[in-house]
Design an enzyme around this catalytic site. Structure first.
Site, PDB file in Angstrom:
ATOM      1  N   CYS A 165      -0.886 -19.978  -9.261  1.00  9.58           N
ATOM      2  CA  CYS A 165      -0.110 -20.628  -8.196  1.00  9.58           C
ATOM      3  C   CYS A 165      -0.214 -19.886  -6.860  1.00  9.58           C
ATOM      4  O   CYS A 165      -0.263 -20.506  -5.796  1.00  9.58           O
ATOM      5  CB  CYS A 165       1.343 -20.804  -8.606  1.00  9.58           C
ATOM      6  SG  CYS A 165       2.183 -19.309  -9.178  1.00  9.58           S
ATOM      7  N   ASP A 194       4.688 -27.521  -4.122  1.00  5.34           N
ATOM      8  CA  ASP A 194       4.531 -26.816  -5.397  1.00  5.34           C
ATOM      9  C   ASP A 194       3.090 -26.942  -5.891  1.00  5.34           C
ATOM     10  O   ASP A 194       2.604 -28.061  -6.113  1.00  5.34           O
ATOM     11  CB  ASP A 194       5.501 -27.434  -6.416  1.00  5.34           C
ATOM     12  CG  ASP A 194       5.601 -26.638  -7.709  1.00  5.34           C
ATOM     13  OD1 ASP A 194       4.636 -25.931  -8.052  1.00  5.34           O
ATOM     14  OD2 ASP A 194       6.645 -26.741  -8.376  1.00  5.34           O
ATOM     15  N   HIS A 196       1.873 -26.236  -8.809  1.00  9.17           N
ATOM     16  CA  HIS A 196       1.768 -26.280 -10.269  1.00  9.17           C
ATOM     17  C   HIS A 196       1.372 -27.649 -10.822  1.00  9.17           C
ATOM     18  O   HIS A 196       1.265 -27.816 -12.039  1.00  9.17           O
ATOM     19  CB  HIS A 196       3.098 -25.841 -10.901  1.00  9.17           C
ATOM     20  CG  HIS A 196       3.452 -24.415 -10.611  1.00  9.17           C
ATOM     21  ND1 HIS A 196       4.065 -24.037  -9.433  1.00  9.17           N
ATOM     22  CD2 HIS A 196       3.267 -23.287 -11.330  1.00  9.17           C
ATOM     23  CE1 HIS A 196       4.254 -22.720  -9.452  1.00  9.17           C
ATOM     24  NE2 HIS A 196       3.780 -22.249 -10.584  1.00  9.17           N
TER      25      HIS A 196
END
Length: 219
Positions: free
Chosen positions: A47, A172, A174
């Protein structure tokens, strides 16, 4: 700049009650880098690299024309070359945080970064003015990571309501899947407004603020 099939500016169209406060956003374009977006499987540890790549794409669009976004392996090579990491770091699955992001951005683009450290999540409110000033004056994306909340994320804006409570615009990295649309990612929470109270109070946070101004005019 090398073209890709990645989505651009995935925060656009996300709703916030602007009439109940003020919004300060990233200025200029960026690409959304996330797990597996280039076919390389970095699930569970990549990440920080993906957020760095997102920031690099912004720098290439808005500051250094015709630049290349480094691969995860190239990022590892840079950190080893800087002697920040041992040779065993190459092709490993070791994560990186805000400090390493600063080193790579400085090396690739000769752009300094400011590190802001917050001892615990409940103290994020003490840096609201710092983040507002950053987006007002520079407009570059921010990298954010913590220890207990160890998932790195991009910060593309801040909203401050009339009571002084703030939310961060989180991108994000992810997400795993094929490129969809801004609306799809927003509906699934991969890009969202997150109130400061929703960050872990038990975790410290480091934020990397690239000290570079967008070529795009900031209103």
């Amino acid at each position: 700049m090398t073209t890709s099939k990645l989505l651009v500016n995935i925060h656009e169209g996300i709703e916030i009650q602007k009439h109940l406060g003020k919004v300060y956003l990233v200025s200029g374009n960026y690409e959304y880098y996330h797990y597996l977006c280039d076919g390389f499987d970095d699930r569970g540890w990549g990440c920080g690299y993906r957020t760095l790549q997102t920031i690099c794409s912004w720098i290439n669009f808005n500051y250094k024309e015709n630049g290349e976004v480094p691969s995860i392996h190239q990022i590892q090579e840079i950190l080893v070359g800087l002697e920040d990491k041992p040779k065993s770091f190459l092709r490993s699955r070791q994560w990186i945080g805000s400090f390493e992001v600063c080193l790579v951005i400085d090396k690739l683009y000769d752009v300094p970064c400011k590190i802001v450290h917050v001892n615990k999540g409940e103290d994020l409110k003490t840096i609201v003015n710092t983040l507002v000033t950053h987006f007002e004056q520079l407009g570059s994306p921010i990298m954010m990571g913590g220890d207990i909340d160890c998932s790195s994320k991009g910060i593309m804006g801040i909203h401050v309501n009339q009571q002084g409570d703030a939310s961060l615009l989180v991108v994000d990295p992810h997400y795993v899947g094929k490129e969809q649309s801004n609306q799809f990612l927003q509906s699934k929470g991969w890009v969202k407004w997150q109130p400061l109270n929703d960050f872990l109070s038990s975790s410290f946070y480091n934020l990397c603020l690239p000290q570079v101004r967008s070529k795009i005019k900031i209103d």
